[in-house]
Design a protein around this motif. Structure first.
Motif, short mmCIF file in Angstrom:
data_model
loop_
_atom_site.label_atom_id
_atom_site.label_comp_id
_atom_site.label_asym_id
_atom_site.label_seq_id
_atom_site.Cartn_x
_atom_site.Cartn_y
_atom_site.Cartn_z
N SER A 104 4.66 6.45 -1.37
CA SER A 104 5.03 7.05 -0.10
C SER A 104 6.53 7.30 -0.01
CB SER A 104 4.64 6.09 1.03
OG SER A 104 5.33 6.38 2.22
N ALA A 105 6.88 8.36 0.70
CA ALA A 105 8.30 8.67 0.97
C ALA A 105 8.96 7.58 1.82
CB ALA A 105 8.41 10.02 1.67
N LEU A 106 8.16 6.78 2.49
CA LEU A 106 8.69 5.70 3.34
C LEU A 106 8.97 4.43 2.56
CD1 LEU A 106 6.22 5.94 6.36
CD2 LEU A 106 8.64 6.56 6.40
N ARG A 152 0.82 -1.21 0.00
CA ARG A 152 0.00 0.00 0.00
C ARG A 152 0.86 1.26 0.00
NH1 ARG A 152 -5.27 -0.71 3.55
NH2 ARG A 152 -5.66 1.30 2.53
N LEU A 153 1.97 1.24 0.70
CA LEU A 153 2.87 2.41 0.66
C LEU A 153 3.45 2.59 -0.75
CD1 LEU A 153 4.69 1.90 4.10
CD2 LEU A 153 2.98 3.64 3.57
N MET A 179 1.93 1.60 -3.60
CA MET A 179 0.85 2.06 -4.47
C MET A 179 0.66 3.58 -4.40
SD MET A 179 -1.98 -0.83 -3.46
CE MET A 179 -1.82 -2.56 -3.94
N ARG A 180 0.83 4.10 -3.19
CA ARG A 180 0.61 5.56 -3.01
C ARG A 180 1.90 6.36 -3.13
NH1 ARG A 180 -0.62 5.21 3.50
NH2 ARG A 180 -2.07 3.63 2.77
#
Lengths: 109, 109, 109, 109
Positions: free
Chosen positions: C61-63, C55-56, C58-59
């Motif tokens: 994310s900086a993480l 999910r990180l 897919m979006r």
């Protein structure tokens, strides 16, 4: 939905996630693990459903009542199974599930 | 539940998580973000509910039918909102939600 | 991060969630469940970490790189344990974990 | 890991999930939503990472230290962004993130 009910339900869901995670982990360490299969299965389902329900409640989602209805069913099934076992972690989990079921039924109505 | 329906539903749920995550992230970058508030809210709820539903289906949980009913409702709400917006990510998300709603209704029955 | 690597990593994470969920559920049904304790534990951890990593990603994310590093470690541990067992679900899970570890290491770098 | 530290870290993670969910939901209602884009993004990432970290800690996972390291980074980024905004929900979220970062760093060491 009144705010006191909402806060109680979030708290009950989070306490139930914790009790289910601890119960599943402890069941996996039990000498009689073969007796604990269904308990581990239901702990996992209940923890996952309580976790997502808590988050929908925190964000005041329009889905909260329907999620609470599902969560109450998950908790009822887990409480019924955990309640059959004398292990302290099972009894603690059954109590957390019953509290969460009750809080969820109030919001699902 | 037949196995082909189960596999289709898991696949539709995962594709819907992906579409909702991409849509929410893209909405947060849109110049007209003030128009996208409800879309972002529903994308988040739908992604969370689809994700837990997929996992309950993968493990053949006894809760799968009830979870699919909730998931179908989450997808229907998200598809209705995304369908109002012309952004490609919204249209793609609406399509993924409708496919997931349909797959979930089949298993919820 | 190139887009092809990103898509491969998301796909590998989702396939690993699926393999871990199926392996844990099947281990809970095995006659030799007492041998499968560690496999069930690691399947659960790996599924949870792969799910959030997907999910990180897919979006965007900086993480994502730090999450991929954690995910690669989760996959490596699960692959090592599953690889010890001859059950088809364990061998399939070990293969999915190795693929996901490799995809995550590429993005964690 | 001493037990008091573990309980504090679980509690801090759950309180951080709650603060991030409330902050993201409130940011989506703000008239100045265009200023809150990064806050919403980081709230979402932080909530997801704190939620999975809490569950790994509850089950005493071997991954707990690595997950705490990731979680501390997620919390630090979210606290830095939320701390820039005067909204009460942002200030409350920044405080919850700082507490969680501190608890996670102690267990990551």
């Amino acid at each position: 939905m009144d705010n006191q009910q909402l806060l109680e339900c979030i708290d009950a869901c989070l306490a139930c996630v914790d009790a289910c995670e601890r119960c599943a982990a402890a069941c996996l360490d039990e000498p009689d693990i073969a007796m604990m299969r269904e308990c581990i299965r239901l702990d996992r389902d209940c923890a996952d459903v309580c976790a997502v329900t808590a988050r929908l409640l925190m964000r005041d989602s329009a889905l909260h009542a329907a999620a609470c209805a599902l969560c109450a069913d998950a908790c009822a099934a887990c409480a019924a199974e955990c309640g059959k076992h004398d292990h302290d972690h099972c009894q603690a989990c059954a109590a957390a599930c019953r509290r969460c079921e009750s809080a969820c039924r109030a919001l699902a109505a």
